[in-house]
Motif scaffolding. Sequence first.
Motif, PDB file in Angstrom:
ATOM      1  N   LYS A 244      35.255  32.805  44.973  1.00 14.90           N
ATOM      2  CA  LYS A 244      36.322  32.748  43.969  1.00 14.90           C
ATOM      3  C   LYS A 244      36.888  34.153  43.805  1.00 14.90           C
ATOM      4  N   PRO A 245      38.070  34.299  43.214  1.00 12.86           N
ATOM      5  CA  PRO A 245      38.608  35.640  42.963  1.00 12.86           C
ATOM      6  C   PRO A 245      37.689  36.448  42.050  1.00 12.86           C
ATOM      7  N   LYS A 246      37.854  37.756  42.063  1.00 12.11           N
ATOM      8  CA  LYS A 246      37.065  38.623  41.195  1.00 12.11           C
ATOM      9  C   LYS A 246      37.883  38.995  39.974  1.00 12.11           C
ATOM     10  N   GLY A 247      37.361  38.642  38.801  1.00 13.11           N
ATOM     11  CA  GLY A 247      38.074  38.906  37.563  1.00 13.11           C
ATOM     12  C   GLY A 247      37.965  40.362  37.133  1.00 13.11           C
ATOM     13  N   PHE A 248      38.892  40.800  36.303  1.00 14.59           N
ATOM     14  CA  PHE A 248      38.896  42.212  35.906  1.00 14.59           C
ATOM     15  C   PHE A 248      37.716  42.566  35.007  1.00 14.59           C
ATOM     16  N   LEU A 249      37.061  41.567  34.370  1.00 16.98           N
ATOM     17  CA  LEU A 249      35.873  41.862  33.571  1.00 16.98           C
ATOM     18  C   LEU A 249      34.617  41.973  34.427  1.00 16.98           C
ATOM     19  N   ALA A 250      34.695  41.574  35.710  1.00 20.21           N
ATOM     20  CA  ALA A 250      33.506  41.560  36.567  1.00 20.21           C
ATOM     21  C   ALA A 250      33.261  42.899  37.265  1.00 20.21           C
ATOM     22  N   TYR A 251      34.195  43.821  37.145  1.00 24.84           N
ATOM     23  CA  TYR A 251      33.995  45.135  37.748  1.00 24.84           C
ATOM     24  C   TYR A 251      33.093  45.987  36.860  1.00 24.84           C
ATOM     25  N   THR A 252      32.579  47.067  37.409  1.00 26.82           N
ATOM     26  CA  THR A 252      31.752  47.982  36.628  1.00 26.82           C
ATOM     27  C   THR A 252      32.601  48.622  35.530  1.00 26.82           C
ATOM     28  N   ASN A 253      32.133  48.515  34.297  1.00 25.15           N
ATOM     29  CA  ASN A 253      32.847  49.054  33.152  1.00 25.15           C
ATOM     30  C   ASN A 253      32.151  50.318  32.653  1.00 25.15           C
ATOM     31  N   VAL A 254      32.900  51.370  32.430  1.00 27.04           N
ATOM     32  CA  VAL A 254      32.333  52.647  31.982  1.00 27.04           C
ATOM     33  C   VAL A 254      33.140  53.153  30.796  1.00 27.04           C
ATOM     34  N   ALA A 255      32.496  53.988  29.967  1.00 29.52           N
ATOM     35  CA  ALA A 255      33.222  54.624  28.868  1.00 29.52           C
ATOM     36  C   ALA A 255      34.414  55.384  29.442  1.00 29.52           C
ATOM     37  N   ASN A 256      35.534  55.293  28.778  1.00 28.92           N
ATOM     38  CA  ASN A 256      36.762  55.838  29.360  1.00 28.92           C
ATOM     39  C   ASN A 256      36.669  57.340  29.628  1.00 28.92           C
ATOM     40  N   ALA A 363      50.780  46.076  37.562  1.00 32.58           N
ATOM     41  CA  ALA A 363      50.291  47.122  38.456  1.00 32.58           C
ATOM     42  C   ALA A 363      48.797  47.004  38.704  1.00 32.58           C
ATOM     43  N   GLY A 364      48.060  46.487  37.727  1.00 23.37           N
ATOM     44  CA  GLY A 364      46.608  46.543  37.787  1.00 23.37           C
ATOM     45  C   GLY A 364      45.929  45.401  38.500  1.00 23.37           C
ATOM     46  N   TYR A 365      46.496  44.185  38.458  1.00 24.65           N
ATOM     47  CA  TYR A 365      45.786  43.031  39.015  1.00 24.65           C
ATOM     48  C   TYR A 365      46.663  42.332  40.048  1.00 24.65           C
ATOM     49  N   LEU A 366      46.044  41.927  41.148  1.00 25.84           N
ATOM     50  CA  LEU A 366      46.775  41.296  42.248  1.00 25.84           C
ATOM     51  C   LEU A 366      46.241  39.891  42.476  1.00 25.84           C
ATOM     52  N   VAL A 367      47.143  38.914  42.521  1.00 28.26           N
ATOM     53  CA  VAL A 367      46.819  37.537  42.878  1.00 28.26           C
ATOM     54  C   VAL A 367      47.370  37.284  44.270  1.00 28.26           C
ATOM     55  N   THR A 391      43.869  21.041  48.328  1.00 29.97           N
ATOM     56  CA  THR A 391      43.325  22.400  48.392  1.00 29.97           C
ATOM     57  C   THR A 391      44.427  23.437  48.505  1.00 29.97           C
ATOM     58  N   LYS A 392      44.140  24.600  47.979  1.00 36.09           N
ATOM     59  CA  LYS A 392      44.952  25.782  48.219  1.00 36.09           C
ATOM     60  C   LYS A 392      44.004  26.972  48.249  1.00 36.09           C
ATOM     61  N   ARG A 393      44.436  28.040  48.847  1.00 38.26           N
ATOM     62  CA  ARG A 393      43.587  29.226  48.943  1.00 38.26           C
ATOM     63  C   ARG A 393      44.178  30.332  48.077  1.00 38.26           C
ATOM     64  N   VAL A 394      43.325  30.873  47.194  1.00 38.04           N
ATOM     65  CA  VAL A 394      43.749  31.870  46.212  1.00 38.04           C
ATOM     66  C   VAL A 394      42.727  32.998  46.171  1.00 38.04           C
ATOM     67  N   GLY A 395      43.192  34.199  46.095  1.00 42.76           N
ATOM     68  CA  GLY A 395      42.330  35.364  45.912  1.00 42.76           C
ATOM     69  C   GLY A 395      42.856  36.224  44.783  1.00 42.76           C
ATOM     70  N   GLY A 396      42.073  37.181  44.375  1.00 42.34           N
ATOM     71  CA  GLY A 396      42.533  38.060  43.305  1.00 42.34           C
ATOM     72  C   GLY A 396      41.540  39.171  43.041  1.00 42.34           C
TER      73      GLY A 396
END
Length: 412
Positions: A244-256, A363-367, A391-396
């Motif tokens: 499945k696509p990778k959501g923006f909450l699934a990346y490593t999160n660090v203090a800004n 700018a930040g997320y690509l589908v 079916t369709k194929r989707v990435g992100g």
Amino acid sequence: MTSAPEIKAVPDTIADAFDGFMGAFEAFKDANDRRLSEIERKLTADVITTEKVDRINKAIDEQKKVIDQFVIRKARPALGRGEANSFEAMEHKAAFEAYIRRGDEAGLREVESKAFSTGAAADGGYLVPNETDTEIGRRLSVVSPIRSLATVRQVSGHVLKKPFALAGLTTGWVAETGARTETTTPALAELSFETMELYAMPAATQGLLDDAAVDIESWIASEVDIAFAEQEGIAFVSGNGTSKPKGFLAYTNVANASWSWGNIGYIATGSAGAFGSSAPCDVLIDAAYALKAGHRQNATYVMNRTTQGAIRKFKDADGNYLWQPPGTPGQPASLMGFPVTEAEDMPDITANAYAIAVGDFRAGYLVVDRTGVRILRDPYSAKPYVLFYTTKRVGGGVQNFEAIKLIKFAAS
């Protein structure tokens, strides 16, 4: 004492729904102002007043849902426009309808052979006609909120590889006759976005398929679009990237303050599972201004309805509500001048939850969409029903890690 607004169960028009929404918001402000006044005078709010605020707050959300439904219906395009009137499109549509209704594959084989299609009949299914494919895509852009914010790319292969410049050319000042030293080459990173298979399998009786009055293409689109949108909505927010696509909450999160490329920066509220006790709205400002100016001017807040309901009670130092309703139906609400997008797949406010995101999602997320939606007709597996394996194929995934910031409901 202002009474709670009367909300028409089923508004006749979007204008009626919007009027009900604005009336509910005005009643909410009156009730919440009373609650805040009671807290100032008695250090606590009356239970009845608090319950009324919560009730009207929920009524606002319900009215917004009704408006969204009107907007979605209005956004659905009619079938059979544009290139659909060409001879090739009409031929494909007729062959597709024969396949769906009767399982007659001959026409589709001929059409796809003419078009040099690589689609195999028995295993891969057949391409949906262009107008149906377009309609599913358009409906997804309305129902799936992250898709509507992100950049969407069409690809013909399984993977989209995207180079990204981490830094530009090194430059410097020099005297007219001074020596010019060689500047460094810009660093490039390659991001890879694989398309994953998304499927739905609506079923129909043969009687429905035999009914000439039924618009088969419209029926398939209406069955599939919501199912696809729900799955996409979850994946674009929190998908783990496996099948499945990778959501923006699934990346490593660090203090800004410790942000680096490949991670998503966050600002903490200072309190576990809650906004800060003093100046709770400051974290909203800090998160928006953690973005660079170029991204901040295109920023959108993303949160679910529950979180938005909590923020709706916040005021600035001058007593103005930070959350403002949309000016017209179909437009987003705003928070401190930035649009707000409701994504029900965002987490609720709990300890250590990333319940709010803010950023330039274009700018930040690509589908990534692989062109074509395919359907395989199966009249055998679930008799007396005919299944349509669609079916369709989707990435992100995140394509610019500095364009999105999160708010973490934690002490640090």
